[in-house]
Design an enzyme around this catalytic site. Structure first.
Site, PDB file in Angstrom:
ATOM      1  N   LYS A 151      -0.465  -5.291   0.929  1.00 21.96           N
ATOM      2  CA  LYS A 151      -0.076  -6.082   2.089  1.00 21.96           C
ATOM      3  C   LYS A 151      -1.247  -6.212   3.053  1.00 21.96           C
ATOM      4  O   LYS A 151      -1.964  -5.242   3.304  1.00 21.96           O
ATOM      5  CB  LYS A 151       1.118  -5.422   2.773  1.00 21.96           C
ATOM      6  CG  LYS A 151       1.737  -6.231   3.905  1.00 21.96           C
ATOM      7  CD  LYS A 151       3.001  -5.547   4.397  1.00 21.96           C
ATOM      8  CE  LYS A 151       3.660  -6.335   5.519  1.00 21.96           C
ATOM      9  NZ  LYS A 151       4.928  -5.718   5.968  1.00 21.96           N
TER      10      LYS A 151
ATOM     11  N   SER B 251      11.102  -4.906   6.555  1.00 24.55           N
ATOM     12  CA  SER B 251      10.055  -5.746   5.971  1.00 24.55           C
ATOM     13  C   SER B 251       9.759  -5.496   4.500  1.00 24.55           C
ATOM     14  O   SER B 251       9.090  -6.304   3.861  1.00 24.55           O
ATOM     15  CB  SER B 251       8.755  -5.608   6.771  1.00 24.55           C
ATOM     16  OG  SER B 251       8.899  -6.213   8.030  1.00 24.55           O
TER      17      SER B 251
ATOM     18  N   SER C  58       8.520  -8.865   6.289  1.00 25.24           N
ATOM     19  CA  SER C  58       7.176  -9.403   6.343  1.00 25.24           C
ATOM     20  C   SER C  58       6.342  -9.138   5.097  1.00 25.24           C
ATOM     21  O   SER C  58       5.238  -9.682   4.965  1.00 25.24           O
ATOM     22  CB  SER C  58       6.445  -8.835   7.568  1.00 25.24           C
ATOM     23  OG  SER C  58       6.293  -7.435   7.471  1.00 25.24           O
TER      24      SER C  58
END
Length: 449
Positions: free
Chosen positions: A78, A176, A152
């Site tokens: 990420k 997320s 996210s």
């Protein structure tokens, strides 16, 4: 599908350790799939094609290859965690394009275990929202490309669901990991506080954010979580049947679970009863103020992360989110609101070992330029489809998402399992029973481009 893209991390690592395939061959096949598919999926902000092949070659020459639990496994990271030699943009034009000097501790642990980082995945700006889009691209659900992959950690979930990598490293501050995993049919674990090093942004959103795996099987999720925890993940003592509370009640007043997600909970309850566990219908005593508490922490975390950035380069929704949060920073920094919530919920988790809920209330919003839309519209859209995840960041307790059944569109549906501190192994065990009794299709059909 080629020989190694689409295999599990467990299968790939075993084959590399036994020298049935080289790390370069594995990485090259995944890079080829990324090149073919990602123009449509939008999973990656940056692909490390040359660097990852060089690292695969170096890995293949190591004498301790047979001892590495993730030998030759391609992973995606990420884009809010440092990868040595790459910039960390956090989905924003306001962050510096400066290469990191060192890996984040979780990335270092993955590499030490033999994993190869093939790229950094797309996130919404500052990882604020439950959809993934912005100046670096839009992450789509490979099962239903008209829909957002979620956020996210949306880019990582899209990459794993499309078989571009078998594992991705993400993190979870208000859902997320669990939100995009539910959208994309993946297994994920948001570990309890302190199990895996955090170090996410400026203060981990007051200790609410945790790093964790995105995987297609429970075994892969357990393997990656064990590596991230530096082997410290405790085994569950065999205590027989667990007491499971099944709840459809939304923590957020006025939001209800749609029929597919409610049906998934009922089906999961039946599966767990068949596996010998005690399942009862019971609702946690969520306080009426939970929505306001979650909003205060959510916005305050963004306000801290936005400090020092050029506000002119931030999207309008991010600027407003940070501005709203500034008034809450001092209040949430005390931790009193989170402690009150834990105190209210602890008696429930003394009576029940595990809570079973819908993972989401409904499918994700349509993929599109949400970063160009108003703040309130984003908050309403996020809250309407993902009300079940935030409480467990506020408490700091472990929670995971498990695929179960499908939506009318054919995209995956999912349930959430929540436990008290230290119950990661128990949650994984329950998820494993669901996987055995109700196996899911691990990756999406090939995405047309």
């Amino acid at each position: 599908m080629n020989d190694w893209a689409g295999r599990t991390a467990t299968e790939i690592a075993a084959a590399v350790r036994e020298k049935r395939v080289t790390p370069r061959e594995v990485v090259a096949e995944h890079l080829a799939l990324i090149e073919r598919l990602d123009g449509r999926v939008g999973a990656f902000r940056a692909v490390r094609a040359g660097a990852s092949l060089a690292e695969a070659d170096a890995l293949g020459a190591r004498e301790d290859l047979a001892e590495l639990p993730l030998a030759g496994v391609p992973v995606a990271v990420k884009d809010n965690l440092a990868v040595r030699g790459e910039s960390t943009r956090v989905g924003s034009a306001a962050t510096p394009d400066t290469p990191a000097d060192a890996d984040h501790v979780t990335v270092a642990r993955l590499r030490a275990a033999g994993a190869v980082v093939v790229g950094l995945t797309n996130v919404p700006e500052l990882c604020v929202f439950g959809t993934t889009e912005g100046v670096h691209g839009t992450a789509r659900n490979p099962w239903d490309p008209a829909r957002s992959a979620g956020g996210s950690s949306g880019g990582g979930a899209a990459a794993v669901a499309a078989a571009m990598v078998p594992l991705a490293l993400g993190n979870d501050g208000m859902g997320s990991l669990r939100i995009p995993a539910a959208n994309c049919g993946l297994v994920t674990v948001k570990p309890g506080h302190g199990v895996v090093p955090a170090g996410i942004g400026e203060g981990d959103w007051f200790g609410m954010s945790e790093n964790g795996p995105l995987a297609t099987t429970v075994a892969d999720a357990r393997l990656m979580l064990t590596v991230l925890a530096d082997g410290a993940l405790p085994d569950r003592e065999d205590s027989g049947a667990l007491r499971v509370a099944a709840s459809l009640r939304s923590p957020l007043a006025g939001v209800t679970a749609s029929r597919p997600y409610a049906d998934a909970v009922r089906e999961a309850a039946g599966v767990l009863m068949k596996a010998g566990h005690q399942v009862r219908r019971a609702d946690p005593p969520y306080p009426a103020s939970l929505g306001a508490t979650a909003l205060a922490h959510w916005t305050a975390g963004t306000s801290v992360d936005a400090r020092g950035l050029d506000r002119r380069l931030l999207a309008r929704r991010t600027r407003v989110h940070a501005a709203v949060g500034r008034r809450f920073v001092a209040r949430v920094s005390t931790g009193e609101g989170r402690q009150r919530l834990r105190g209210r919920l602890e008696p429930f988790f003394a009576e029940y070992d595990v809570l079973l809920t819908p993972a989401l209330a409904r499918r994700s919003p349509k993929a599109g330029p949400w970063h160009e839309r108003g703040w309130l519209r984003n908050v309403v859209a996020n809250s309407a489809y993902s009300p079940f995840t935030p409480p467990w960041n506020l408490t700091g307790w472990p929670a995971m998402t498990v695929p179960l059944d499908t939506l009318p569109s054919g995209a995956p549906c999912a349930v959430q399992l929540v436990g008290r501190p230290g119950s990661e192994a128990a949650l994984l065990e329950l998820a494993g029973r669901i996987e055995v009794l109700r196996p899911w299709r691990r990756t999406a059909p090939p995405v047309s481009v």
